[in-house]
Design a protein around this motif. Structure first.
Motif, PDB file in Angstrom:
ATOM      1  N   VAL A 152       0.845  -1.202   0.000  1.00  0.00           N
ATOM      2  CA  VAL A 152       0.000   0.000   0.000  1.00  0.00           C
ATOM      3  C   VAL A 152       0.874   1.243   0.000  1.00  0.00           C
ATOM      4  O   VAL A 152       1.931   1.266   0.653  1.00  0.00           O
ATOM      5  N   PHE A 153       0.456   2.276  -0.734  1.00  0.00           N
ATOM      6  CA  PHE A 153       1.184   3.549  -0.744  1.00  0.00           C
ATOM      7  C   PHE A 153       0.170   4.684  -0.756  1.00  0.00           C
ATOM      8  O   PHE A 153      -0.914   4.560  -1.341  1.00  0.00           O
ATOM      9  N   VAL A 154       0.531   5.786  -0.105  1.00  0.00           N
ATOM     10  CA  VAL A 154      -0.357   6.943   0.014  1.00  0.00           C
ATOM     11  C   VAL A 154       0.215   8.132  -0.749  1.00  0.00           C
ATOM     12  O   VAL A 154       1.421   8.418  -0.660  1.00  0.00           O
ATOM     13  N   PHE A 155      -0.653   8.833  -1.492  1.00  0.00           N
ATOM     14  CA  PHE A 155      -0.283  10.050  -2.211  1.00  0.00           C
ATOM     15  C   PHE A 155      -1.052  11.223  -1.597  1.00  0.00           C
ATOM     16  O   PHE A 155      -2.285  11.282  -1.706  1.00  0.00           O
ATOM     17  N   PRO A 156      -0.358  12.161  -0.938  1.00  0.00           N
ATOM     18  CA  PRO A 156      -1.043  13.288  -0.302  1.00  0.00           C
ATOM     19  C   PRO A 156      -1.762  14.168  -1.322  1.00  0.00           C
ATOM     20  O   PRO A 156      -1.360  14.263  -2.484  1.00  0.00           O
ATOM     21  N   ILE A 157      -2.795  14.834  -0.885  1.00  0.00           N
ATOM     22  CA  ILE A 157      -3.606  15.681  -1.747  1.00  0.00           C
ATOM     23  C   ILE A 157      -2.748  16.730  -2.469  1.00  0.00           C
ATOM     24  O   ILE A 157      -1.878  17.360  -1.872  1.00  0.00           O
ATOM     25  N   GLY A 158      -2.984  16.865  -3.758  1.00  0.00           N
ATOM     26  CA  GLY A 158      -2.331  17.895  -4.552  1.00  0.00           C
ATOM     27  C   GLY A 158      -0.931  17.581  -5.013  1.00  0.00           C
ATOM     28  O   GLY A 158      -0.384  18.295  -5.861  1.00  0.00           O
ATOM     29  N   MET A 159      -0.295  16.509  -4.486  1.00  0.00           N
ATOM     30  CA  MET A 159       1.077  16.208  -4.871  1.00  0.00           C
ATOM     31  C   MET A 159       1.108  15.509  -6.237  1.00  0.00           C
ATOM     32  O   MET A 159       0.283  14.652  -6.533  1.00  0.00           O
ATOM     33  N   ILE A 160       2.096  15.876  -7.060  1.00  0.00           N
ATOM     34  CA  ILE A 160       2.296  15.190  -8.334  1.00  0.00           C
ATOM     35  C   ILE A 160       2.763  13.762  -8.042  1.00  0.00           C
ATOM     36  O   ILE A 160       3.727  13.554  -7.304  1.00  0.00           O
ATOM     37  N   HIS A 161       2.075  12.773  -8.633  1.00  0.00           N
ATOM     38  CA  HIS A 161       2.418  11.381  -8.363  1.00  0.00           C
ATOM     39  C   HIS A 161       2.240  10.535  -9.620  1.00  0.00           C
ATOM     40  O   HIS A 161       1.681  10.994 -10.625  1.00  0.00           O
ATOM     41  N   PHE A 162       2.725   9.288  -9.559  1.00  0.00           N
ATOM     42  CA  PHE A 162       2.753   8.427 -10.731  1.00  0.00           C
ATOM     43  C   PHE A 162       2.846   6.972 -10.294  1.00  0.00           C
ATOM     44  O   PHE A 162       3.191   6.663  -9.146  1.00  0.00           O
ATOM     45  N   GLN A 163       2.537   6.068 -11.237  1.00  0.00           N
ATOM     46  CA  GLN A 163       2.775   4.639 -11.053  1.00  0.00           C
ATOM     47  C   GLN A 163       3.231   4.057 -12.388  1.00  0.00           C
ATOM     48  O   GLN A 163       2.677   4.414 -13.434  1.00  0.00           O
ATOM     49  N   VAL A 164       4.238   3.176 -12.360  1.00  0.00           N
ATOM     50  CA  VAL A 164       4.769   2.544 -13.568  1.00  0.00           C
ATOM     51  C   VAL A 164       4.891   1.043 -13.328  1.00  0.00           C
ATOM     52  O   VAL A 164       5.423   0.610 -12.296  1.00  0.00           O
ATOM     53  N   ASN A 165       4.408   0.257 -14.280  1.00  0.00           N
ATOM     54  CA  ASN A 165       4.533  -1.195 -14.206  1.00  0.00           C
ATOM     55  C   ASN A 165       5.934  -1.589 -14.663  1.00  0.00           C
ATOM     56  O   ASN A 165       6.278  -1.461 -15.831  1.00  0.00           O
ATOM     57  N   ILE A 166       6.743  -2.075 -13.735  1.00  0.00           N
ATOM     58  CA  ILE A 166       8.114  -2.469 -14.077  1.00  0.00           C
ATOM     59  C   ILE A 166       8.233  -3.984 -14.224  1.00  0.00           C
ATOM     60  O   ILE A 166       9.341  -4.521 -14.331  1.00  0.00           O
ATOM     61  N   GLY A 167       7.085  -4.670 -14.235  1.00  0.00           N
ATOM     62  CA  GLY A 167       7.089  -6.116 -14.369  1.00  0.00           C
ATOM     63  C   GLY A 167       6.753  -6.577 -15.773  1.00  0.00           C
ATOM     64  O   GLY A 167       6.396  -5.783 -16.649  1.00  0.00           O
ATOM     65  N   LYS A 168       6.846  -7.885 -15.978  1.00  0.00           N
ATOM     66  CA  LYS A 168       6.613  -8.473 -17.295  1.00  0.00           C
ATOM     67  C   LYS A 168       5.176  -8.936 -17.493  1.00  0.00           C
ATOM     68  O   LYS A 168       4.827  -9.442 -18.558  1.00  0.00           O
ATOM     69  N   ILE A 169       4.341  -8.802 -16.458  1.00  0.00           N
ATOM     70  CA  ILE A 169       2.932  -9.158 -16.583  1.00  0.00           C
ATOM     71  C   ILE A 169       2.077  -7.919 -16.328  1.00  0.00           C
ATOM     72  O   ILE A 169       2.560  -6.924 -15.776  1.00  0.00           O
ATOM     73  N   ALA A 170       0.817  -7.985 -16.736  1.00  0.00           N
ATOM     74  CA  ALA A 170      -0.097  -6.872 -16.478  1.00  0.00           C
ATOM     75  C   ALA A 170      -0.230  -6.658 -14.966  1.00  0.00           C
ATOM     76  O   ALA A 170      -0.203  -7.608 -14.179  1.00  0.00           O
ATOM     77  N   ALA A 171      -0.355  -5.408 -14.575  1.00  0.00           N
ATOM     78  CA  ALA A 171      -0.504  -5.067 -13.160  1.00  0.00           C
ATOM     79  C   ALA A 171      -1.891  -4.476 -12.917  1.00  0.00           C
ATOM     80  O   ALA A 171      -2.500  -3.884 -13.814  1.00  0.00           O
ATOM     81  N   ILE A 172      -2.377  -4.672 -11.693  1.00  0.00           N
ATOM     82  CA  ILE A 172      -3.688  -4.156 -11.292  1.00  0.00           C
ATOM     83  C   ILE A 172      -3.548  -3.521  -9.918  1.00  0.00           C
ATOM     84  O   ILE A 172      -2.908  -4.082  -9.015  1.00  0.00           O
ATOM     85  N   ALA A 173      -4.156  -2.354  -9.745  1.00  0.00           N
ATOM     86  CA  ALA A 173      -4.193  -1.699  -8.436  1.00  0.00           C
ATOM     87  C   ALA A 173      -5.570  -1.083  -8.232  1.00  0.00           C
ATOM     88  O   ALA A 173      -6.258  -0.731  -9.204  1.00  0.00           O
ATOM     89  N   PHE A 174      -5.948  -0.977  -6.976  1.00  0.00           N
ATOM     90  CA  PHE A 174      -7.168  -0.261  -6.605  1.00  0.00           C
ATOM     91  C   PHE A 174      -6.755   0.902  -5.701  1.00  0.00           C
ATOM     92  O   PHE A 174      -5.810   0.792  -4.916  1.00  0.00           O
ATOM     93  N   ALA A 175      -7.475   2.018  -5.817  1.00  0.00           N
ATOM     94  CA  ALA A 175      -7.143   3.178  -4.999  1.00  0.00           C
ATOM     95  C   ALA A 175      -8.410   3.841  -4.481  1.00  0.00           C
ATOM     96  O   ALA A 175      -9.399   3.963  -5.216  1.00  0.00           O
ATOM     97  N   GLY A 176      -8.361   4.258  -3.227  1.00  0.00           N
ATOM     98  CA  GLY A 176      -9.431   5.044  -2.641  1.00  0.00           C
ATOM     99  C   GLY A 176      -9.005   6.492  -2.559  1.00  0.00           C
ATOM    100  O   GLY A 176      -7.826   6.793  -2.337  1.00  0.00           O
TER     101      GLY A 176
END
Length: 224
Positions: A152-176
């Motif tokens: 789990v990782f948290v991104f504070p409000i208003g901050m520039i953020h990103f996610q990159v799949n560095i694996g060889k299979i499809a990735a899935i994430a859910f976020a609230g």
């Protein structure tokens, strides 16, 4: 008299703090305020409330987060959003949800911000490199981690953020997100794809680029 003035100042400060603490989505003052687009209701924070007598279970329901999103696009990702537009019952509740699918080998949710909400993300499948950058006041520090299923990782409000799949299979994430409609500003699209376009000379100075390079980027993002 001095005590009275001090008390007034203290109350004023507390009132300001309370006001600021509720500066985002409003707290509900009733059981629910199901959003409705017509004028047959009470106007609350950009949406009208449906007559409670007409509310039913479907106003709190969404189906489809089990369906993978199409990642065959330029960035190799797809965000399935579940906010007040999909579930009208989320109105005034201050929460929403997304599913993010990432293509293998580099699919990414590119640098962006949510102007009205913080985000908490959990990885379900694959391996993601994620992070956010703090403000100028904090010297633009990068906070990043490599996440695996269950992380789990948290991104504070208003901050520039990103996610990159560095694996060889499809990735899935859910976020609230801490808003019924957190909004999203994708940095590259906003800067180089604005309508009308920003003067290339201004962007050339801001990004220390040649103006022709800026024009090429604007053409790529559809601004010119």
């Amino acid at each position: 008299m001095r005590v009275s003035q001090s008390l007034v100042r203290t109350i004023s400060i507390l009132a300001l703090v309370i006001s600021l603490s509720n500066a985002y989505d409003p707290s509900p003052l009733q059981d629910f305020c199901v959003a409705i687009d017509d004028l047959d209701g009470v106007f609350v924070n950009g949406r009208f409330c449906k007559d409670p007598r007409r509310v039913n279970a479907n106003d709190f329901f969404f189906s489809g987060l089990n369906v993978p999103g199409n990642t065959t696009n330029q960035v190799g990702s797809n965000v399935t959003t579940v906010n007040v537009d999909q579930i009208p019952g989320l109105n005034t509740m201050g929460i929403s949800l997304v599913r993010i699918d990432y293509a293998p080998n580099g699919g990414q949710n590119p640098p962006h911000t949510h102007p009205r909400g913080s985000e908490i993300l959990v990885v379900i499948q694959g391996t993601l490199y994620v992070g956010f950058v703090s403000s100028n006041q904090d010297n633009n520090r990068l906070f990043s981690k490599v996440l695996h299923p269950g992380d789990v990782f948290v991104f504070p409000i208003g901050m520039i953020h990103f996610q990159v799949n560095i694996g060889k299979i499809a990735a899935i994430a859910f976020a609230g997100l801490s808003s019924q409609n957190a909004g999203v500003i994708t940095i590259a699209n906003a800067v180089f794809g604005s309508n009308p376009p920003i003067d290339p000379r201004a962007l050339a100075t801001a990004f220390q680029l040649d103006a022709n390079t800026v024009r090429e980027l604007q053409a790529k993002f559809g601004s010119i």
